[in-house]
Enzyme design. Structure first.
Site, PDB file in Angstrom:
ATOM      1  N   ASP A 102       0.989  -1.251  -0.330  1.00 38.09           N
ATOM      2  CA  ASP A 102       0.345  -0.207  -0.403  1.00 38.09           C
ATOM      3  C   ASP A 102       1.136   1.052  -0.113  1.00 38.09           C
ATOM      4  O   ASP A 102       2.582   1.534  -1.088  1.00 38.09           O
ATOM      5  CB  ASP A 102      -1.234   0.192   1.117  1.00 38.09           C
ATOM      6  CG  ASP A 102      -2.443   0.729   0.892  1.00 38.09           C
ATOM      7  OD1 ASP A 102      -2.878   1.671   0.511  1.00 38.09           O
ATOM      8  OD2 ASP A 102      -3.653  -0.171   0.729  1.00 38.09           O
ATOM      9  N   HIS A 133      -3.021   6.165   2.919  1.00 38.69           N
ATOM     10  CA  HIS A 133      -4.847   5.166   2.646  1.00 38.69           C
ATOM     11  C   HIS A 133      -3.622   3.718   3.160  1.00 38.69           C
ATOM     12  O   HIS A 133      -4.393   3.070   4.544  1.00 38.69           O
ATOM     13  CB  HIS A 133      -4.148   4.663   1.543  1.00 38.69           C
ATOM     14  CG  HIS A 133      -5.510   3.939   0.444  1.00 38.69           C
ATOM     15  ND1 HIS A 133      -4.762   2.619   0.535  1.00 38.69           N
ATOM     16  CD2 HIS A 133      -6.550   3.735   0.022  1.00 38.69           C
ATOM     17  CE1 HIS A 133      -5.904   1.771   0.440  1.00 38.69           C
ATOM     18  NE2 HIS A 133      -7.036   2.705  -0.061  1.00 38.69           N
ATOM     19  N   SER A 136     -11.044  -0.822  -0.650  1.00 35.28           N
ATOM     20  CA  SER A 136      -9.519  -1.508   0.083  1.00 35.28           C
ATOM     21  C   SER A 136     -10.136  -1.295   2.029  1.00 35.28           C
ATOM     22  O   SER A 136      -9.220  -1.964   2.097  1.00 35.28           O
ATOM     23  CB  SER A 136      -9.014   0.353  -0.163  1.00 35.28           C
ATOM     24  OG  SER A 136      -8.462   1.259  -1.747  1.00 35.28           O
TER      25      SER A 136
END
Ligand code: CA
Length: 419
Positions: A12, A49, A248
């Site tokens: 990520d 994220h 996600s």
């Protein structure tokens, strides 16, 4: 049961240090700067994220008095930074990250990978470099969990490598912020199957993915762009949490469940993990095979099912490998969803319960004898896998040469602000 001892690789934007992850980010590497990425770097997440994703897997709720804990709060995290601070990446960057995971899986006991990213499907999975890369990890014994994508409600919008049959592809539901399932619904933006070109049934399972609270990476791109998403923990002067929506967020919940399953039954192969997850998922009144798959993941049921199969899981490792390659052995995707599928028999008429995986060979090759690390893929004609017919650029991965269509091909342009 907390996932203790299980290494979870988060491919990520990085993982920022956070009280809820203290002492459990066991390694960080960065592939976004164009270098080899082989050296360890301090944990950080300029995007914001990956930290959120990591918290859903393994946050322990320290900064919220336990209010916002992840699924496997004892698991170790391996931070593989493959997405830039703006949410972009390339096929070659993702593959470089996966190669590192393969090479370092023993060092950190990496048993499961979370990939909350994807690209539009442009070719069959059998020709897709990202699909090839995730399959290498699966065949090496690493369970790979991938987000379905946020391109729904368009049909056939599952992204790659979520379109690969061997990974666990996770779609999102909207749990409406309550524990009861009575008010749940499909998240409209969750990508839908069947997969483009191959027509495979996806997603495999779903998990909550709308307005999910997890760890904040202060000062990151998402933190700056979405200040209204900040959520306080115990200390309102230093808000430690953040609210995001997307598949996600659904995928790492499943990744955490996988970590629990592997702690309980370390011998599980990726195929067995997938079978148990899908077999114990709760069917939903809404949705369909192409929106919610086998249904809502049930952590307790999945871990319990895995435990009951401990004796079977102790079988030779070739059993798992054979299960993984089943579609290539018998020419059709193995549908894990229901052991009653196809009348309870496989395509050769053999009852599922009677299939002795360890006896299966392919072209006289016993899978147990293959070392995937050094396997020379270039000699294999696998489902008419014709790398050469496509204008890819070479990415060398040990003996495997994967070709990328265009240098710097974007997997994703950036994050969307779903709500
Ligand atoms: Ca609900």
């Amino acid at each position: 049961m907390s996932g203790r001892g299980i290494g979870v690789a988060i491919l990520d934007s990085g993982i920022a240090p956070h009280p809820d992850l203290a002492g459990r980010i066991v390694a960080s590497v960065d592939f976004t700067t164009g270098g080899s990425g082989a050296s360890l770097v301090p944990p950080a997440d300029p995007g914001g994220h990956g930290t959120h994703v990591a918290g859903l897997v393994a946050g322990d709720g320290t900064a919220s008095g336990g209010a916002y804990a992840g699924v496997a709060p004892g698991a170790n995290l391996v931070d593989v930074r493959v997405i830039t601070s703006t949410g972009a990446t390339t096929v070659s960057t993702l593959i470089a990250g996966m190669q590192w995971v393969l090479a370092n899986r023993s060092t950190y006991n990496i048993r499961v990978v979370n990939l909350s990213a994807g690209a539009p499907v442009t070719t069959s999975y059998s020709n897709d470099p990202l699909a090839a890369a995730v399959e290498v990890l699966v065949f090496a014994g690493i369970t790979v969990v991938v987000s379905a994508g946020n391109d729904g409600p368009k049909r056939s919008s599952i992204t790659t490598p979520g379109s690969d049959p061997y990974v666990i592809t996770v779609g999102a539901i909207d749990d409406n912020g309550t524990a009861t399932v009575a008010d749940d619904a499909i998240a409209s933006w969750s990508s839908q199957g069947p997969t483009a070109i191959d027509g495979l049934a996806k997603p495999d399972v779903v998990a909550p993915g709308r307005k999910i609270v997890s760890l904040r990476s202060p000062g990151s791109t998402l933190d700056q762009e979405l200040p209204d998403r900040v959520v306080a923990g115990l200390n309102p002067l230093a808000p430690a949490y953040f609210r995001l929506s997307g598949t996600s967020m659904a995928a790492p919940t499943v990744t955490g469940v996988v970590a629990l399953m592997l702690e309980r039954t370390p011998t599980l192969s990726p195929a067995q993990v997938k079978q148990h997850l899908m077999g114990t998922a709760a069917p939903l009144a809404y949705g369909s095979l192409y929106t919610t798959g086998s249904g809502l993941v049930s952590a307790v049921a999945a871990v319990s099912a895995a435990d009951q199969s401990a004796a079977a899981a102790a079988a030779p490792v070739s059993a798992g490998f054979a299960g993984d390659v089943y579609p290539f052995l018998f020419g059709q995707p193995l549908v894990w969803r229901d052991l009653g599928f196809n009348g309870g028999v496989d395509s050769n008429g053999v009852p599922w319960s009677g299939v002795n995986w360890s006896d299966i060979t392919w072209d006289s090759i016993t899978w147990a004898n293959i070392s995937w690390d050094s396997f020379n893929w270039s000699t294999v004609s696998w489902q008419d896998m014709t790398w050469e017919s496509i204008s890819w650029e070479d990415i060398t991965w040990d003996a495997l040469t994967i070709k990328e269509k265009t240098k710097g091909r974007k997997v994703r342009k950036g994050w969307e602000a779903l709500d």
